[in-house]
Design a protein around this motif. Structure first.
Motif, PDB file in Angstrom:
ATOM      1  N   UNK B 108      21.645  56.308  57.708  1.00 39.69           N
ATOM      2  CA  UNK B 108      21.448  54.890  57.417  1.00 39.69           C
ATOM      3  C   UNK B 108      20.215  54.360  58.148  1.00 39.69           C
ATOM      4  N   UNK B 109      20.092  54.720  59.423  1.00 39.96           N
ATOM      5  CA  UNK B 109      18.943  54.262  60.208  1.00 39.96           C
ATOM      6  C   UNK B 109      17.651  54.789  59.584  1.00 39.96           C
ATOM      7  N   UNK B 110      17.680  56.064  59.164  1.00 39.94           N
ATOM      8  CA  UNK B 110      16.495  56.675  58.564  1.00 39.94           C
ATOM      9  C   UNK B 110      16.105  55.952  57.290  1.00 39.94           C
ATOM     10  N   UNK B 111      17.097  55.359  56.611  1.00 38.59           N
ATOM     11  CA  UNK B 111      16.807  54.617  55.379  1.00 38.59           C
ATOM     12  C   UNK B 111      16.405  53.174  55.698  1.00 38.59           C
ATOM     13  N   UNK B 112      16.242  52.869  56.985  1.00 35.05           N
ATOM     14  CA  UNK B 112      15.774  51.540  57.369  1.00 35.05           C
ATOM     15  C   UNK B 112      16.866  50.485  57.404  1.00 35.05           C
ATOM     16  N   UNK B 113      18.108  50.922  57.539  1.00 38.49           N
ATOM     17  CA  UNK B 113      19.226  49.982  57.551  1.00 38.49           C
ATOM     18  C   UNK B 113      19.638  49.680  58.987  1.00 38.49           C
ATOM     19  N   UNK B 114      19.897  48.411  59.248  1.00 44.71           N
ATOM     20  CA  UNK B 114      20.377  47.995  60.565  1.00 44.71           C
ATOM     21  C   UNK B 114      21.866  48.282  60.655  1.00 44.71           C
ATOM     22  N   UNK B 115      22.284  49.047  61.652  1.00 39.24           N
ATOM     23  CA  UNK B 115      23.710  49.349  61.796  1.00 39.24           C
ATOM     24  C   UNK B 115      24.237  48.710  63.078  1.00 39.24           C
ATOM     25  N   UNK B 116      25.243  47.857  62.928  1.00 41.78           N
ATOM     26  CA  UNK B 116      25.857  47.224  64.088  1.00 41.78           C
ATOM     27  C   UNK B 116      27.315  47.658  64.141  1.00 41.78           C
ATOM     28  N   UNK B 120      35.389  49.576  67.383  1.00 42.72           N
ATOM     29  CA  UNK B 120      35.228  51.020  67.386  1.00 42.72           C
ATOM     30  C   UNK B 120      33.737  51.296  67.268  1.00 42.72           C
ATOM     31  N   UNK B 121      33.046  51.474  68.409  1.00 46.31           N
ATOM     32  CA  UNK B 121      31.585  51.594  68.380  1.00 46.31           C
ATOM     33  C   UNK B 121      31.175  53.057  68.196  1.00 46.31           C
ATOM     34  N   UNK B 122      29.931  53.277  67.774  1.00 48.98           N
ATOM     35  CA  UNK B 122      29.413  54.637  67.612  1.00 48.98           C
ATOM     36  C   UNK B 122      28.393  54.922  68.713  1.00 48.98           C
ATOM     37  N   UNK B 123      28.285  56.191  69.080  1.00 50.51           N
ATOM     38  CA  UNK B 123      27.392  56.551  70.181  1.00 50.51           C
ATOM     39  C   UNK B 123      25.952  56.772  69.732  1.00 50.51           C
ATOM     40  N   UNK B 124      25.729  56.871  68.423  1.00 51.45           N
ATOM     41  CA  UNK B 124      24.386  57.120  67.906  1.00 51.45           C
ATOM     42  C   UNK B 124      23.408  56.050  68.436  1.00 51.45           C
ATOM     43  N   UNK B 125      22.329  56.483  69.106  1.00 47.70           N
ATOM     44  CA  UNK B 125      21.442  55.509  69.781  1.00 47.70           C
ATOM     45  C   UNK B 125      20.765  54.508  68.837  1.00 47.70           C
ATOM     46  N   UNK B 126      20.571  54.871  67.566  1.00 51.65           N
ATOM     47  CA  UNK B 126      19.837  53.940  66.689  1.00 51.65           C
ATOM     48  C   UNK B 126      20.700  52.753  66.265  1.00 51.65           C
ATOM     49  N   UNK B 127      22.012  52.796  66.521  1.00 53.31           N
ATOM     50  CA  UNK B 127      22.893  51.701  66.129  1.00 53.31           C
ATOM     51  C   UNK B 127      23.095  50.731  67.284  1.00 53.31           C
TER      52      UNK B 127
END
Lengths: 309, 335
Positions: B108-116, B120-127
């Protein structure tokens, strides 16, 4: 024989094509290299798990533990295989052997596979929680690279599906060994009269299932980048549905590897299609079931017609 | 007068649009993994209310909520991939697993989408992460017990769903608190799965084997069940820390009227979904937002009980709806 019962593979192919066309109509963005990969990359581990299930259905048994097993493999992959590759490989090999042993025990002691595998599912689940009590771990770099590779012309998900279907088709349908294995499901007595050990063959079938289960778990971690002890629990039912959707039967050694892969793709696509329809989640499980029943009904109608003719 | 007000509003809007980008063409999706308890139902409702209003006000073009049919990380990963295909500008998610969705989030991040991600949070740094300090939630319970029962005693711990990190975090906080207040000892621990019926059965099962219990530390959604189990067993009612559910608050209010029973109740407000929505909107508006934000939890004391009970519908959980201003405040406090 009617056209459809002669070419069993046609119905799964048509179901997939119709669903794919409908999805493209709903969401034209899916009609691209990027889109196809997004639609299907999570179908790759499901396809591998479906092949594993097919190995068991092929010998007239059913495996209720494959989902828990794939979860366990995912946990091992994200921990041991990443930190100590050699130990990780040894554990995975031991898991395949355990599967083969399970097959041998089921046959030698004439135990119902449904009970043994259900029991084993708790063992796998417990081990998975033991290895990874809370979600985490990391996918080995090479695995992540492999699952996100961008081959020319076709996206990874499509290439992988074709590859899985081709290899298992050669193994199960074309090779002599595969024919004997299918024979165990078709007529076990004939196999043992021919002087072959059914117990050993069942161990092979289960071992193969274990092998493809391991591949499924590894592929899954390659996609998700980390594991969770409950990550693949729903694969058990999905894999059974995938085999049946792909033209396989519960008994008689009648299975189709290509069909199984297509069945897995169809199930994955059905979920996406329903989500594109903006159907309320309360209805989604039901609709997924309805699609399944629809395809199976179509198959039954065609095979009945085939029998009558 | 109206004209004058409209004029002011227009100027205010223009002033606003100078510093922030316009988000009226942006589409936000909610990816939710589970809808099977009162907290999640309230969360979905909160999001729905805020989102409908934001769309009607023209703040965003669309804000759609999706829930997976099964609570599985693989299903949610597929759901997020579908959202990428549907061309959303931002995805607000309550994740089934902190790690198993990282692959999909990366895509999703690679497709330019903002992920919030929130709750239940995710550890992926781009979110972005809107996290709750669950450990603190555990510690606060023991701190409270220490003020009420200075002499200490035996505690019963009710945990959540095994294998879920929220359960591990709250439990770690509780054990941390017990280590600090050494007059307390946890003599029993059961999994209540954050559901009253499960908790009641589990507590009823372990009670006969336990000595006198002075306090019950919980994770929310299990306090009422525990109380019922204690009542059925004919044992003295311990101090049960509650989790903001309406049935718990109602029970608290009833026993308070009867015997002057006092306790405290704390949980995250399901409205955190609306906070996540506004944070996503702020990010889309070009606002500089730190990746890690913290949301305070909602604590109910004897003084605020009557008020909270009144505003909480039956079968639901005490809630606050967050607005754009709250989001700005949370962002500012994290900077």
């Amino acid at each position: 024989m009617s056209f459809f019962s002669r070419y069993r593979i046609l119905l799964p192919v048509i179901s997939l094509a119709v669903l794919l066309a409908a999805t493209f109509y709903m969401q034209p963005r899916a009609m691209s290299y990027f889109g196809l990969n997004l639609l299907f990359n999570l179908a790759v581990p499901i396809a591998l798990a479906t092949i594993a299930q097919m190995m068991i259905l092929m010998v007239n048994d059913i495996d209720l533990s494959i989902g828990a097993f794939v979860s366990l493999v995912a946990c091992v992959t994200a921990t041991f295989l990443n930190d100590a590759p050699l130990l990780g490989l040894l554990i995975l090999a031991a898991l395949i052997l355990a599967y083969a042993a399970m097959g041998a025990v089921i046959d030698a002691l004439e135990l119902p596979a449904i009970v043994v595998t259900l029991g084993m599912s708790f063992v796998w689940g417990g081990l998975a929680l033991f290895i990874l009590p809370s979600p985490g771990g990391a996918a080995p770099g090479w695995l992540r690279t492999l699952m996100t590779v961008k081959p020319p012309l076709m996206p990874m998900a499509v290439v992988a599906s074709i590859l899985i279907a081709f290899v298992t088709h050669m193994l199960i349908i074309r090779s002599g060994f595969g024919t004997v294995l299918r024979g165990v499901g078709g007529n076990a007595r004939a196999i043992s009269r021919a002087g072959l050990s059914v117990t050993r063959l069942k161990a092979w079938a289960y071992g193969l299932a274990g092998f493809f289960g391991v591949l499924a778990g590894m592929a899954l971690v390659g996609l998700t980048t980390a594991a969770d002890a409950n990550i693949a629990l729903r694969y058990t039912l999905l894999s059974i549905a995938g085999v049946i959707l792909g033209g396989g039967e519960f008994t008689g050694g009648k299975v189709s590897p290509t069909g199984a892969v297509i069945g897995a793709l169809t199930l994955t696509l059905a979920a996406s299609f329903l989500s594109f329809l903006r159907l309320s989640p309360d209805w989604q499980i039901g609709s997924q079931g309805a699609i399944l029943i629809l395809v199976l009904t179509a198959r039954l109608i065609f095979s009945r017609k085939g029998d009558a003719a | 007068m109206t004209k004058y007000l409209l004029g002011v509003a227009a100027i205010a809007l223009m002033a606003g649009s100078v510093q922030a980008e316009d988000t009226s063409g942006k589409r936000i999706a909610l990816s939710n993994n589970y809808a099977g308890n009162s907290w999640r139902q309230a969360m979905l409702q909160s999001f729905e209310e805020v989102a409908t209003k934001a769309v009607a006000d023209g703040v965003v073009a669309a804000a759609d909520a999706y829930t997976t049919s099964e609570n599985q990380a693989t299903e949610q990963a597929a759901q997020i991939q579908n959202m990428i295909l549907q061309g959303y500008d931002a995805i607000v998610m309550n994740s089934a697993s902190p790690t198993a969705l990282n692959g999909a989030v990366q895509e999703a991040c690679a497709a330019g989408i903002t992920v919030v991600s929130f709750d239940g949070v995710v550890t992926e740094p781009c979110a972005w992460r809107i996290a709750v300090d669950f450990q603190q939630m555990g510690r606060e319970q023991v701190d409270y017990l220490a003020t009420r029962i200075p002499d200490g005693g035996n505690l019963l711990e009710i945990r959540g769903l095994a294998g879920v990190f929220v359960d591990d975090e709250i439990s770690a906080g509780i054990h941390d608190g017990v280590a600090k207040h050494s007059q307390f000892e946890i003599v029993g621990s059961v999994h209540g799965d954050w559901a009253q019926d499960v908790a009641q059965k589990a507590v009823a099962g372990i009670l006969p084997s336990l000595p006198e219990i002075v306090g019950v530390v919980t994770q929310g959604g299990d306090g009422y069940g525990a109380a019922q189990a204690f009542k059925a067993a004919g044992r003295d009612m311990p101090l049960i820390v509650l989790g903001n559910r309406q049935d718990e608050l109602q029970w608290w209010s009833d026993v308070h009227a009867e015997s002057g029973y006092e306790t405290m109740s704390l949980s995250i407000a399901p409205g955190v979904a609306s906070l996540a929505f506004w944070v996503a909107q702020q990010i889309l508006a070009g606002e500089e937002v730190p990746k890690d934000l913290t949301v305070p939890f909602l604590t109910i004391t004897q003084d605020t009980l009557a008020e909270s009970l009144e505003t909480t519908p039956a079968g639901s959980v005490a809630n606050i709806a967050y607005g754009m201003e709250d989001a700005k405040e949370v962002i500012a406090s994290a900077k």
